[in-house]
Scaffold this motif. Sequence first.
Motif, PDB file in Angstrom:
ATOM      1  N   LYS A 100     -42.045  17.378  46.431  1.00 42.97           N
ATOM      2  CA  LYS A 100     -41.269  18.266  47.294  1.00 42.97           C
ATOM      3  C   LYS A 100     -40.132  17.481  47.937  1.00 42.97           C
ATOM      4  O   LYS A 100     -40.102  16.247  47.896  1.00 42.97           O
TER       5      LYS A 100
ATOM      6  N   THR B  67     -40.310  20.592  42.888  1.00 41.59           N
ATOM      7  CA  THR B  67     -38.942  20.708  42.373  1.00 41.59           C
ATOM      8  C   THR B  67     -38.108  19.443  42.562  1.00 41.59           C
ATOM      9  O   THR B  67     -36.942  19.417  42.197  1.00 41.59           O
TER      10      THR B  67
ATOM     11  N   ARG C  96     -37.172  16.430  41.133  1.00 40.00           N
ATOM     12  CA  ARG C  96     -37.296  15.836  39.795  1.00 40.00           C
ATOM     13  C   ARG C  96     -37.420  14.320  39.819  1.00 40.00           C
ATOM     14  O   ARG C  96     -38.090  13.726  38.977  1.00 40.00           O
TER      15      ARG C  96
ATOM     16  N   PRO D  50     -42.997  21.881  37.108  1.00 40.53           N
ATOM     17  CA  PRO D  50     -41.775  21.878  37.935  1.00 40.53           C
ATOM     18  C   PRO D  50     -41.603  23.164  38.738  1.00 40.53           C
ATOM     19  O   PRO D  50     -40.552  23.789  38.717  1.00 40.53           O
ATOM     20  N   TYR D  51     -42.678  23.552  39.419  1.00 36.89           N
ATOM     21  CA  TYR D  51     -42.669  24.805  40.173  1.00 36.89           C
ATOM     22  C   TYR D  51     -42.818  24.509  41.659  1.00 36.89           C
ATOM     23  O   TYR D  51     -43.511  23.568  42.051  1.00 36.89           O
ATOM     24  N   GLU D  52     -42.202  25.349  42.477  1.00 39.41           N
ATOM     25  CA  GLU D  52     -42.284  25.161  43.916  1.00 39.41           C
ATOM     26  C   GLU D  52     -43.707  25.389  44.427  1.00 39.41           C
ATOM     27  O   GLU D  52     -44.188  24.695  45.314  1.00 39.41           O
TER      28      GLU D  52
END
Length: 344
Positions: free
Chosen positions: A144, A23, A25, A120-122
Amino acid sequence: MVMDVWKKIEQKQFSRVYLLYGTERFLINETKHKLINNALTEEEMDFNFASYDLEETPIETAVEDAETFPFMGEQRVIFLHNPVFLTAEKTKEKIEHNVKVLEAYLNEPAPYTILVFIAPYEKLDERKKITKLIKKSASIVEAKKLNEHELKTWIRTRASINQVQIDEDAIDMLLVLAGTNLMLLASEVDKLSLYAEDEKRIDREVVEKLTARSLEQNIFELVEKVVRKDIEGALRIYYDLLKQNEEPIKILSILAGQFRLLYQVKELSRKGYGQQQIASYLKVHPYRVKLAAGQAKLFEDNELSRIMDLLATSDLQMKSGGLRKEMIIEMFFFNLHTPKEITK
């Protein structure tokens, strides 16, 4: 670590498959820019670069493109955004993906294509065969939130890329003043590096002189003044913020958020939580928790409770519209160290 992947990209030692997930960016965007800038010339971009949104396009279309020979160049770069089939998230997929086609490709990727998955995923679903296969095949950038040690290493490396050295106490001051947002930190390090071009060194004094303070960091300093019982200093910062056209209601909101953080950190620390656990539980950056823990130690429990009550009262007054908003925060500062029975 992300720095190792970047170094290889800049040395043009490319992997055939990359997986960028998380996440943060800035780390994802920076990796994308490095890949494009180092793998393709400006002229090759029109012919040998493609980008797909896998929420809109089936994976087999992208794989077919990846297997196409480059035109007027040596390699192709293909970005695959939102690979929803790598997560356990329940989404209403607009299309179906033939993941078997991707599995076959990953077992023998085209030697002329750089295939980049941007997730874009945790978290990814590690139980899925396709996730395991991609992680086995790819160079991985886990985007992260960086911990304190990683942040300092990142700042040091960024300065080094700009051919300057940054002192350790200057790094500490930069984190206090600019916060932990990587995009803002990158901008500040680049600016400081340009200023220090002749000396080749960034020291604490230069950081204090040139670093732009975010509203949140001004509030942090304001809280520091409150901690030190320096109400005059707190008011000075507050008046400076008003001169910068910051809205009193926004100042009050961030001020309340900072004191709430102190209260929560103090309470969770008493229950035996470590700073990393607290950061995860409260969903804030570990460095913010570290700074808050230092400030929280200087307040008694009843002091923090009383300050939270004063902030709640100020918020109610501001929303009721009975007093000038600027005056409500002034009253909050004046009431901070006034005996409780007087402020009732």
